[in-house]
Design a protein around this motif. Structure first.
Motif, PDB file in Angstrom:
ATOM      1  N   ALA A 227      26.166 -31.951 -30.250  1.00  0.00           N
ATOM      2  CA  ALA A 227      25.052 -32.899 -30.368  1.00  0.00           C
ATOM      3  C   ALA A 227      23.796 -32.107 -30.711  1.00  0.00           C
ATOM      4  N   GLY A 228      22.968 -32.664 -31.578  1.00  0.00           N
ATOM      5  CA  GLY A 228      21.742 -31.968 -31.996  1.00  0.00           C
ATOM      6  C   GLY A 228      20.597 -32.934 -32.207  1.00  0.00           C
ATOM      7  N   PHE A 229      19.400 -32.397 -32.301  1.00  0.00           N
ATOM      8  CA  PHE A 229      18.224 -33.233 -32.544  1.00  0.00           C
ATOM      9  C   PHE A 229      17.228 -32.456 -33.406  1.00  0.00           C
ATOM     10  N   VAL A 230      16.370 -33.218 -34.078  1.00  0.00           N
ATOM     11  CA  VAL A 230      15.382 -32.650 -34.989  1.00  0.00           C
ATOM     12  C   VAL A 230      14.111 -32.342 -34.208  1.00  0.00           C
ATOM     13  N   THR A 231      13.512 -31.212 -34.519  1.00  0.00           N
ATOM     14  CA  THR A 231      12.231 -30.841 -33.934  1.00  0.00           C
ATOM     15  C   THR A 231      11.413 -30.106 -34.984  1.00  0.00           C
ATOM     16  N   ALA A 232      10.120 -29.945 -34.725  1.00  0.00           N
ATOM     17  CA  ALA A 232       9.240 -29.291 -35.695  1.00  0.00           C
ATOM     18  C   ALA A 232       9.546 -27.801 -35.785  1.00  0.00           C
ATOM     19  N   ASP A 233       9.383 -27.259 -36.975  1.00  0.00           N
ATOM     20  CA  ASP A 233       9.512 -25.820 -37.191  1.00  0.00           C
ATOM     21  C   ASP A 233       8.291 -25.145 -36.576  1.00  0.00           C
TER      22      ASP A 233
ATOM     23  N   LEU B  21       3.670 -24.887 -37.258  1.00  0.00           N
ATOM     24  CA  LEU B  21       2.704 -25.523 -36.371  1.00  0.00           C
ATOM     25  C   LEU B  21       1.377 -24.772 -36.435  1.00  0.00           C
ATOM     26  N   LYS B  22       0.291 -25.489 -36.560  1.00  0.00           N
ATOM     27  CA  LYS B  22      -1.043 -24.888 -36.643  1.00  0.00           C
ATOM     28  C   LYS B  22      -1.947 -25.509 -35.589  1.00  0.00           C
ATOM     29  N   ARG B  23      -2.656 -24.649 -34.857  1.00  0.00           N
ATOM     30  CA  ARG B  23      -3.642 -25.098 -33.871  1.00  0.00           C
ATOM     31  C   ARG B  23      -5.024 -24.912 -34.474  1.00  0.00           C
ATOM     32  N   ILE B  24      -5.815 -25.995 -34.554  1.00  0.00           N
ATOM     33  CA  ILE B  24      -7.153 -25.955 -35.155  1.00  0.00           C
ATOM     34  C   ILE B  24      -8.189 -25.931 -34.039  1.00  0.00           C
ATOM     35  N   GLN B  25      -9.079 -24.906 -34.076  1.00  0.00           N
ATOM     36  CA  GLN B  25     -10.129 -24.762 -33.075  1.00  0.00           C
ATOM     37  C   GLN B  25     -11.430 -24.320 -33.741  1.00  0.00           C
TER      38      GLN B  25
ATOM     39  N   SER C  46      -9.765 -29.376 -42.634  1.00  0.00           N
ATOM     40  CA  SER C  46      -8.402 -28.940 -42.321  1.00  0.00           C
ATOM     41  C   SER C  46      -7.999 -27.760 -43.200  1.00  0.00           C
ATOM     42  N   PRO C  47      -7.503 -26.687 -42.599  1.00  0.00           N
ATOM     43  CA  PRO C  47      -7.038 -25.556 -43.397  1.00  0.00           C
ATOM     44  C   PRO C  47      -5.575 -25.677 -43.820  1.00  0.00           C
ATOM     45  N   VAL C  48      -4.868 -26.729 -43.336  1.00  0.00           N
ATOM     46  CA  VAL C  48      -3.435 -26.853 -43.600  1.00  0.00           C
ATOM     47  C   VAL C  48      -3.103 -28.289 -43.981  1.00  0.00           C
ATOM     48  N   VAL C  49      -1.884 -28.456 -44.472  1.00  0.00           N
ATOM     49  CA  VAL C  49      -1.347 -29.782 -44.757  1.00  0.00           C
ATOM     50  C   VAL C  49      -0.293 -30.099 -43.714  1.00  0.00           C
ATOM     51  N   GLY C  50      -0.230 -31.364 -43.316  1.00  0.00           N
ATOM     52  CA  GLY C  50       0.766 -31.719 -42.310  1.00  0.00           C
ATOM     53  C   GLY C  50       0.425 -33.021 -41.620  1.00  0.00           C
TER      54      GLY C  50
ATOM     55  N   VAL D  83      -1.438 -29.491 -35.822  1.00  0.00           N
ATOM     56  CA  VAL D  83      -0.926 -30.068 -37.069  1.00  0.00           C
ATOM     57  C   VAL D  83       0.399 -29.382 -37.401  1.00  0.00           C
ATOM     58  N   ALA D  84       1.410 -30.191 -37.766  1.00  0.00           N
ATOM     59  CA  ALA D  84       2.726 -29.658 -38.124  1.00  0.00           C
ATOM     60  C   ALA D  84       3.071 -30.046 -39.543  1.00  0.00           C
ATOM     61  N   ASP D  85       3.670 -29.098 -40.245  1.00  0.00           N
ATOM     62  CA  ASP D  85       4.155 -29.352 -41.598  1.00  0.00           C
ATOM     63  C   ASP D  85       5.644 -29.659 -41.504  1.00  0.00           C
ATOM     64  N   PHE D  86       6.032 -30.886 -41.814  1.00  0.00           N
ATOM     65  CA  PHE D  86       7.418 -31.322 -41.699  1.00  0.00           C
ATOM     66  C   PHE D  86       8.206 -31.167 -42.995  1.00  0.00           C
ATOM     67  N   ALA D  87       7.681 -30.392 -43.934  1.00  0.00           N
ATOM     68  CA  ALA D  87       8.446 -30.167 -45.161  1.00  0.00           C
ATOM     69  C   ALA D  87       9.739 -29.407 -44.872  1.00  0.00           C
ATOM     70  N   ARG D  88       9.764 -28.716 -43.763  1.00  0.00           N
ATOM     71  CA  ARG D  88      10.965 -28.053 -43.288  1.00  0.00           C
ATOM     72  C   ARG D  88      10.997 -28.188 -41.771  1.00  0.00           C
ATOM     73  N   VAL D  89      12.169 -28.556 -41.232  1.00  0.00           N
ATOM     74  CA  VAL D  89      12.275 -28.835 -39.798  1.00  0.00           C
ATOM     75  C   VAL D  89      13.414 -28.014 -39.205  1.00  0.00           C
TER      76      VAL D  89
END
Length: 475
Positions: A152-158, A162-166, A265-269, A291-297
């Protein structure tokens, strides 16, 4: 003629006194003698045949032993069937086993163990009953397991996407342009604007150093290099505070300091977390957005500890989401976690999947099939293993119709077969069908034995439930 004379006349007194009286045999006497001699002759023949049969049986005894030695195989379920060559029993189809040195009777006597399953005991079933209830057996085999492992498996963010904006300066949030999670952002989209006295002071210092540099350039003197270096240091400070290039250009052009800064924003996601509200005071250590980029998971699969050795980094993995049936996606195992979960007794196997179409969403569940590496293992039919909730066990088919319960420890499944890690050996014969009937009888017999029930207690037809008498009890 008086009375005496008349009697003498009837008795033959009137006959010739010199002639003896006649004694002729009665009618049929000859026939009776013939029958008597015939019966006597028959008895003599019968005695001769009996003595001859006894002598012949004594003479044929060595030959019978020789015939028995030629029978080298027998059926454990039907000991009366023997053969001089290996094969299958024509009655039940069970594989014939070699006759032990002590003979078939010794093998039957050795199959009277009680087993090691709590609450169960060995039960004896007649061959007729075995056929009636449809008992089918199988031999424990040692063979390679198929490499395919189902998980059994599940999808999660790569996590690498993941980018933290501060912010790098403290201030108050004036305008919040991104005010909810799940929003998609692109590079350069405004996130919020901040009012920061610290930023205003830094820009003002930069303008002062620029003015000092420009005045030194117009009237050269020995301190010109110092003013130029100070202006460069002030500009570097603004860059380190996160002032974007366009703000620096505006500052150089207008020569007017501003206490307001728009964060872009410095990233896309996609925004996963928002930790700020409008009007809030924020400092450099305040997390604003994740912010997470889901182009690859990532796909995380639960690998049971029994299958640890069957999955390796680099193995091909296929994920099929429950929400997207018939749309498998392929990747390769990138990591097998070195840590086992104490709660689930599993570890995580991870691989990445391309998701430019955005159809895979974090949290989706599905099935993972890994073309793992199988090794040699003991296997039995899946239906042969009884799962009671507390124990897993099988019934071993012993010689003479005895069935012994045996605890087993199971591993992974391979189609309709299941791996047995402990409890049986290769070549053992287990019950593969009708196990529930034997299980019920075994429990009943064990319960009666535990209660000290009499040997005459009722049982199912064809099944021997007699328990050995307790010491000191007369029967």
């Amino acid at each position: 003629m008086n009375h005496h004379e008349l009697r003498s006349f009837h008795d033959g007194g009137g006959a010739d006194p010199g002639r003896p009286a006649s004694h002729e045999p009665p009618p049929g006497a000859d026939l009776m003698n013939l029958v008597r001699w015939a019966l006597f002759a028959g008895l003599l023949v019968l005695a001769a045949v009996s003595i001859g049969s006894y002598v012949m049986s004594r003479r044929e005894a060595p030959g019978s032993a020789h015939t028995q030695k030629r029978a080298r195989y027998y059926c454990p379920m039907h000991p009366s069937y023997t053969s001089d060559r290996p094969g299958e029993c024509p009655i039940c189809g069970m594989t014939l086993e070699p006759i032990p040195s002590g003979g078939i009777a010794a093998a039957s006597a050795g199959a009277t163990g009680t087993g090691d399953v709590p609450g169960l005991t060995t039960v004896h079933i007649t061959p007729e009953r075995v056929q009636l209830i449809g008992v089918r057996t199988a031999v424990v085999e040692k063979r390679p397991l198929a490499g395919r492992v189902e998980m059994a498996g599940f999808v999660t963010a790569d996590e690498a996407r993941l980018k933290r904006i501060q912010l790098r300066v403290a201030g108050w949030v004036q305008d919040l342009y991104l005010n909810q999670t799940g929003q998609a952002v692109a590079v350069g989209d405004p996130l919020l604007s901040i009012y920061s006295p610290e930023l205003y002071q830094s820009e003002q210092e930069y303008l002062i150093e620029i003015g000092a540099r420009d005045s030194t350039t117009a009237a050269p003197h020995d301190g010109g290099g110092h003013e130029a270096g100070a202006a460069s240091s002030a500009r570097t400070r603004l860059i380190l505070l996160g002032v974007p290039p366009e703000e620096l250009k505006r500052l150089d052009r207008t020569q007017v300091a501003s206490a307001h800064l728009t964060l872009r924003s410095p990233v896309v996601g996609t925004v996963l977390e928002r930790g700020v509200t409008q009007g809030q005071y924020v400092a450099a250590d305040t997390p604003l957005f994740t912010v997470a980029d889901f182009a690859r998971v990532w796909v995380l699969a639960d690998l049971y500890e029994l299958d640890f050795g069957r999955v390796r980094v680099g193995d091909r993995a296929i994920f099929t989401a429950d929400a997207l049936p018939g749309q498998p996606r392929e990747g390769s195992i990138e990591l097998v976690s070195p840590v086992v979960s104490t709660g689930t007794r599993t570890l995580k196997a991870r691989f990445s999947l391309d998701n430019h179409d955005g159809r895979l969403r974090p949290g989706m569940f599905g099935r993972v099939a890994v073309a793992g590496r199988g090794g040699q293992a003991l296997v039995v039919p899946d239906e042969a293993v009884i799962h009671s909730g507390e124990h897993d066990y099988v019934f071993l088919a012993r010689a003479g119709g005895h069935f012994e319960p045996r605890l087993v420890w199971t591993g992974s499944r391979d189609g309709d077969r299941i791996q047995v890690l402990k409890g049986v050996a290769a070549g053992d014969t287990v019950v593969a069908s009708a196990s529930f009937l034997i299980d019920s009888e075994s429990r009943l017999k064990a319960a009666i034995a535990g209660l000290g029930g009499a040997s005459g207690a009722g049982s199912m037809p064809g099944m021997d439930m007699s328990a050995p008498p307790a010491p000191g009890h007369a029967h």
